[in-house]
Design an enzyme around this catalytic site. Structure first.
Site, short mmCIF file in Angstrom:
data_model
loop_
_atom_site.label_atom_id
_atom_site.label_comp_id
_atom_site.label_asym_id
_atom_site.label_seq_id
_atom_site.Cartn_x
_atom_site.Cartn_y
_atom_site.Cartn_z
N TRP A 208 93.94 63.03 19.39
CA TRP A 208 92.66 63.83 19.49
C TRP A 208 92.89 64.78 18.56
CZ3 TRP A 208 93.10 69.17 20.59
CH2 TRP A 208 92.03 69.73 20.53
N ASP A 375 75.21 72.39 23.55
CA ASP A 375 76.24 71.67 23.76
C ASP A 375 76.67 71.70 25.41
OD1 ASP A 375 79.39 70.49 23.61
OD2 ASP A 375 78.38 70.07 21.78
N ARG A 452 90.51 65.55 32.47
CA ARG A 452 89.85 66.84 32.14
C ARG A 452 89.00 66.90 33.35
NH1 ARG A 452 84.75 68.29 28.16
NH2 ARG A 452 85.44 70.11 27.38
N TRP A 486 75.60 62.45 22.66
CA TRP A 486 76.19 61.60 23.76
C TRP A 486 77.75 61.59 23.74
CZ3 TRP A 486 73.34 57.86 26.56
CH2 TRP A 486 73.96 56.91 27.35
N ASP A 487 78.45 62.37 24.47
CA ASP A 487 79.95 62.62 24.41
C ASP A 487 80.48 61.93 25.48
OD1 ASP A 487 82.41 63.96 23.80
OD2 ASP A 487 81.55 65.85 24.46
N ASN A 489 84.52 62.22 27.17
CA ASN A 489 85.82 62.81 27.13
C ASN A 489 86.99 62.48 27.96
OD1 ASN A 489 85.23 65.01 25.21
ND2 ASN A 489 83.51 65.72 26.55
N CYS A 535 79.83 60.57 20.12
CA CYS A 535 80.64 61.45 20.22
C CYS A 535 81.92 61.23 21.38
CB CYS A 535 80.59 62.78 20.30
SG CYS A 535 81.74 64.01 20.50
N ASP A 557 87.26 66.73 16.61
CA ASP A 557 87.02 67.94 16.99
C ASP A 557 87.76 69.04 16.17
OD1 ASP A 557 85.40 67.73 19.18
OD2 ASP A 557 86.85 67.64 20.57
#
Ligand code: DGJ
Length: 738
Positions: A208, A375, A452, A486-487, A489, A535, A557
């Site tokens: 990351w 965001d 997360r 469009w993330d 995570n 993303c 990031d």
């Protein structure tokens, strides 16, 4: 003709502008052999000798007498497991009785105009017009049909051969003609065997905020592989592999490369055998993979792109850039100027409301920025990353008046509007999870691992796909939204689905990726004018599969200009600059604490889709004052950077001092060189950069000066970079043909 079959010698010849790929059939047994891949051969006659069926190490007059040693040596086009080739197979099949051998025999072939596509999956296409670009070119498809008559299994090897670029694609179709199911335990998409010639393996590794760093190691005997079984292509390793001759530089050396048009688990591997051959392979990772193929069902493997360059890494890079620009990305924005955006993530994180966003929008407009992107944090009750994914309704405490009011206000200011989603996820603390806990990927009775504070939605389930799509679409239908980020995570774990039967559980990861593709296909179909940026926690899903849906992907990031030099270099090794999400952020940088000049941040972000990621209302006045200059610079150079030919000149990752790259337009009239002095050094000689891609006979003027240079001297003798003072200094050099 891009594909020819030489009947007498039973040899298939596949030609791109500078390469040839040969496949041959062994007469008696019907084995399919890999004969050659390399520099283009003009003549196709007399190449059958490359099949090498009569060579040591086996001695028998007939292969069948000593089949095992033959199979373990033979250069096979698509190796199968269980019958005597002990190198890594490409296909493993278990039948209903539990037996696990497979042996393919050649049957017949067809050559088709155009390029095959793959149902439900991204794939390159022939006609550049599909990408809304005028230039058009052709590709041809070869389908070679093989069968295993014991399993009643048909395996079709398909090849796409491009006429304008040195790319050959491979994918496999598997059909079960038996009355019982079979289980595909492994299906790689491409495998080639070559003589080992001291190759080194070049891959892109990372983490990351440290994605796609170039790594190059000597190949040794045995298997050396990279891969992901994280459910996505991943930050850590990248679905790209190249074997390069030891002398390989940007301009010299032999390069064999594979790139995977897929966004999930992958393996890329090189294996050096006891007989000094090397097997290079790529496909879906075997870990956890199994696919039940019922009678009459068909399985399609994702596509691998192969390329060979006899002229070093530059040509490989240009092949991938041209292929992906002209034959993969479909977005109408591909060849258009993208709006300069300002994203509020590093500006506010979760701490924003309507007024804060509007204040940013007003200052942004004054500075020449064109789009506000809201965001993470606008929905449910989300004010940190531990809730609300899945609850895609506007948080009216933050956005008083709702979304359409905010969008209207932003449009009144004169900016476009973009919004962030993470559609594939579900927070345990969400209405959605409370209503449908079984929609999360998890194993019954086992506490699923949170990452997360979130789980991943089970996209193998059609009703979950439908629901998820509607949540996103309903928001987009409710207001004139121009852009979606469009993330994604977290990576997948606890691979369980209550929807799948026990003997289909091994399909979950692949079905998940197919679900993502279906969602994005629906999105770009219903909202054709939407600018979509993919993303994944930065750049964890920066792969050709996602580029089929979005023309740009958030690269990392880590927005520090110096860290970005290496990240963007590794990314640009395969992907066009027009796909690389790059923003100017505030300092000290939020990832590394470094302070770099605002100019350098702007110059580095220019080699991508340009934007800002900062609170423009709070940055130093001197920085804000530079934004109009930077946005003007973007307008001036965007076409050159988006459509031009990219060259790597120097890499600070290897020289530990400076970085240099350039872009030249197609008719060589316009070239932009970026030079970054990463670390100032005392008492060293001035740096001289040998430029590339110019017209040797032409004269170029350096804009802003009266200096004129011949193309040949800039390329062969070099341009002497003006002395820069200090660390992290950059300069843009614009050469125009006079
Ligand atoms: C990861 C992305 O890379 C960031 O830009 C930001 O969108 C965050 N996710 C939001 O959670």
């Amino acid at each position: 003709m891009a594909i020819q079959y030489f009947e007498q010698e039973r040899v298939f010849k596949l030609d791109t502008p500078n390469t040839t790929y040969l496949i041959g059939v062994v007469d008696e047994e019907g084995y399919l052999g890999h004969l050659y891949y390399g520099a283009r051969l003009e003549n196709g006659q007399g190449l059958g000798y490359l099949l090498r069926t009569e060579e040591a190490p086996f001695v028998p007059s007939k292969n069948n007498r000593e089949k095992s040693s033959f199979l373990d040596f033979f250069h096979t086009e698509y190796p199968t497991g269980g019958v005597g080739d002990y190198r890594e197979s490409a296909l493993e099949v278990r039948n209903a009785d539990g037996f696990t051998a497979c042996q393919l025999q050649y049957q017949d072939y067809e050559i088709l105009d155009g390029k095959y596509d793959i149902p439900g999956m991204p794939a390159t296409f022939a006609d550049a017009a599909q990408s809304s670009h005028a230039q058009s070119s052709q590709a041809t498809t070869l389908r070679i049909r093989c069968v295993d008559s014991v399993l009643n299994l048909e395996v079709i090897l398909q090849y796409g051969v491009f006429e304008d670029v040195d790319a050959i694609t491979r994918s496999v179709i598997i059909q079960n003609h038996d009355d019982s199911p079979v289980y595909l335990e492994k299906v790689l998409s491409a495998s080639i065997d070559m003589d080992m010639e001291d190759y080194e393996m070049l891959t892109l590794h990372g983490s990351w905020a440290r994605e796609r760093h170039i790594q190059r190691n000597k190949l040794v005997y045995g298997r050396q592989s990279i891969g992901s079984f994280r459910g996505e292509s991943g930050h850590q390793e990248h679905p790209f592999i190249a074997l390069v001759s030891p002398d390989t530089t940007q301009e010299h050396g032999s390069v064999y490369a594979m790139s995977f048009v897929y966004s999930g688990n992958f393996i890329a591997q090189a294996e050096v055998s006891q007989f000094d051959s090397v097997r290079l392979q790529m496909g879906i990772h075997t870990q956890g993979f199994s696919w039940k193929l019922d009678p009459k069902e068909t399985f399609y493997s994702p596509e691998v792109v192969l390329t060979y360059s006899g002229n070093g890494l530059d040509h490989m890079t240009h092949t991938f850039h041209n292929l992906y620009r002209n034959h993969l990305i479909r977005s109408p924005y591909l060849h258009q100027e993208r709006p300069i955006l300002i994203n509020n993530w590093e500006a506010t994180y979760f701490d924003f409301d309507r007024e804060k966003l509007l204040a940013i929008a007003r200052d942004a407009k004054d500075a020449g920025i064109e789009m506000l992107v809201m965001d993470d944090g606008w929905f449910g009750k989300r004010s940190s990353d531990d809730s609300s994914l899945g609850d895609w309704f506007v948080n009216e405490e933050k956005l008083q008046g709702g979304l359409s009011y905010l969008v209207d206000e932003v449009k009144n200011i004169g900016l476009k509007f973009g919004i962030w989603f993470e559609p594939e996820m579900i927070s345990p603390d969400s209405n959605l999870y409370r209503a449908h806990p079984d929609w999360a990927i998890s194993i019954p009775r086992r506490d699923a691992t949170q990452s997360r504070s979130q789980f991943v939605l089970d996209l193998s389930r059609p009703e979950v796909i439908d629901y998820t799509y509607e949540q996103v679409a309903k928001i987009l239908r409710s207001a004139p939204i121009d852009y979606v980020k469009w993330d994604m995570n977290r990576q997948l774990s606890d691979l369980g689905s209550v929807y799948l039967e026990a003997d289909k559980m091994g399909e979950l990861s692949h079905r998940y990726v197919l679900g993502v593709y279906e969602l994005q296909e629906r999105l770009v179909t219903e909202f054709p004018d939407l600018l979509l940026e993919n993303c994944s926690g930065g750049g964890a899903r920066f792969d050709p599969g996602m580029l089929y849906y979005s023309p740009q992907i958030w690269c990392s990031d880590d927005t520090d200009a110096i860290e970005r030099l290496q990240i963007q270099e590794g990314t640009a090794l395969v992907y066009p600059l027009s796909t690389i999400g790059a923003h100017v952020s505030d300092c000290p940088n939020h990832s590394v604490g470094r302070t770099t000049p605002f100019k350098t941040r702007g110059d580095v972000a220019l080699a991508g889709t340009f934007g800002y990621e900062l609170d423009i209302t709070k940055i130093p006045d001197a920085d804000r004052a530079m934004i109009p200059e930077q946005t003007a610079q973007y307008h001036k150079y965007h076409e050159l950077i988006r459509e031009g030919t990219y060259y790597r000149i120097a890499s600070w990752g290897t020289n530990h001092s400076y970085d240099c790259y350039m872009v030249v337009n197609q008719d060589k009239t316009d070239a932009l060189v970026t030079y970054v002095q990463v670390l100032g050094q005392a008492n060293v000689h001035t740096k001289k950069m040998k430029l590339k891609g110019l017209d040797a006979g032409a004269t170029y003027e350096l804009e802003g000066t009266s200096e004129q240079y011949l193309g040949e001297s800039l390329m062969n003798a070099g341009y002497i970079v003006p002395k820069l003072w200090g660390d992290f200094q950059s300069i843009l050099l614009h050469f125009i043909r006079v």
